[in-house]
Design a protein around this motif. Structure first.
Motif, PDB file in Angstrom:
ATOM      1  N   ASP A 230       0.822  -1.211   0.000  1.00  0.00           N
ATOM      2  CA  ASP A 230       0.000   0.000   0.000  1.00  0.00           C
ATOM      3  C   ASP A 230       0.854   1.258   0.000  1.00  0.00           C
ATOM      4  N   VAL A 231       1.979   1.199   0.711  1.00  0.00           N
ATOM      5  CA  VAL A 231       2.843   2.370   0.876  1.00  0.00           C
ATOM      6  C   VAL A 231       4.278   1.982   0.553  1.00  0.00           C
TER       7      VAL A 231
ATOM      8  N   GLN B 281       6.445   7.530   0.191  1.00  0.00           N
ATOM      9  CA  GLN B 281       6.329   8.334   1.400  1.00  0.00           C
ATOM     10  C   GLN B 281       7.680   8.404   2.111  1.00  0.00           C
TER      11      GLN B 281
ATOM     12  N   VAL C 298       8.670   8.741   5.257  1.00  0.00           N
ATOM     13  CA  VAL C 298       8.249   8.712   6.667  1.00  0.00           C
ATOM     14  C   VAL C 298       9.408   8.416   7.611  1.00  0.00           C
TER      15      VAL C 298
ATOM     16  N   ALA D 181       3.828  10.287  10.812  1.00  0.00           N
ATOM     17  CA  ALA D 181       4.062   9.055  10.054  1.00  0.00           C
ATOM     18  C   ALA D 181       2.978   8.015  10.311  1.00  0.00           C
TER      19      ALA D 181
ATOM     20  N   THR E 293      -0.138   8.292  10.673  1.00  0.00           N
ATOM     21  CA  THR E 293      -1.346   8.478   9.868  1.00  0.00           C
ATOM     22  C   THR E 293      -1.179   7.882   8.472  1.00  0.00           C
ATOM     23  N   VAL E 294       0.063   7.771   8.018  1.00  0.00           N
ATOM     24  CA  VAL E 294       0.344   7.189   6.704  1.00  0.00           C
ATOM     25  C   VAL E 294       0.486   5.672   6.794  1.00  0.00           C
ATOM     26  N   LEU E 295       1.037   5.187   7.912  1.00  0.00           N
ATOM     27  CA  LEU E 295       1.422   3.786   8.014  1.00  0.00           C
ATOM     28  C   LEU E 295       0.386   2.884   8.659  1.00  0.00           C
TER      29      LEU E 295
ATOM     30  N   LYS F  72      -1.347  -0.414   7.150  1.00  0.00           N
ATOM     31  CA  LYS F  72      -0.955  -0.537   5.737  1.00  0.00           C
ATOM     32  C   LYS F  72       0.157  -1.582   5.541  1.00  0.00           C
TER      33      LYS F  72
END
Length: 224
Positions: free
Chosen positions: A115-116, A145, A147, A180, A182-184, A187
């Motif tokens: 996903d990331v 990203q 991160v 970070a 919020t992105v990870l 995922k």
């Protein structure tokens, strides 16, 4: 006549009858045939955990010693050709050579499930001296990203100059940037790096990514 980006020799493109009837400009490769033949990808016989080319498909001795579940996929063995490429691209700063690996990285990323995408970062000192991150230089439009950040302002010694034992004893160099999580969170994260040697760098990065709440963390490297 175009020169090979890697070795500098002229690129000779044979013209076929079909090319003549095409009535258009012929695509010219960026590296010569000899340099293309130097790049031999890892075959199906490899370690299932780190991607090392070997005679069997059993887990290699290094992965047995790690005794964990971290999985890395690699494209090429770190042989003489890849060492020469990394020397010219990464250490001598020949940024044009990023073009050689871009399509190969793009194909490898298309085979991964994630996903990331998180490239391994470089230090501020490396940015000042080299001027680019060798890993992000291979990306062509793929979203990623940043991160992770390198905690230390500079490295006292390059990883390439360390012994295996010194690499394994390297303290955690990474930390998560603000926001970070919020992105990870939840995922599947794919770490992208240049060379898997001992696996220490990727595992340090994976540990921090896991702290950010990632569901799973795997690795992809150009070479093993």
């Amino acid at each position: 006549m175009r020169a090979c980006l890697w070795c500098g020799r002229p690129i000779v493109v044979p013209v076929t009858l079909a090319d003549i009837w095409h009535w258009g400009p012929l695509p010219t490769p960026i590296i010569c045939r000899a340099c293309r033949q130097r790049l031999q990808p890892i075959g199906s016989t490899k370690c299932p955990q780190c991607g090392r080319q070997r005679a069997t498909v059993q887990r290699c001795h290094d992965c047995e010693r790690w005794d964990d579940a971290f999985v890395n996929h690699a494209i090429f063995p770190y042989d003489a050709a890849l060492k020469a490429y990394m020397q010219q691209y990464k250490f001598q700063g020949d940024y044009q050579l990023r073009l050689v690996m871009q399509p190969l990285i793009r194909e490898a990323l298309a085979r991964e499930h994630y996903d990331v995408l998180v490239p391994i970062p470089i230090t501020a000192a490396t940015w000042r001296t080299r001027g680019f991150n060798q890993v992000t230089g291979w990306l062509t439009g793929q979203p990623f990203q940043q991160v992770l950040t390198v905690s230390a302002a500079s490295k006292p010694r390059d990883q390439s100059s360390k012994t295996r034992q010194e690499r394994l004893q390297t303290p955690q160099p990474f930390s998560l940037v603000a926001g970070a999580a919020t992105v990870l969170a939840g995922k599947r994260v794919l770490l992208l790096d240049d060379v898997y040697t001992t696996g220490r760098t990727l595992r340090h990065a994976a540990a921090q990514i896991s702290l950010g709440g990632a569901q799973a963390v795997t690795g992809l490297t150009l070479a093993r």
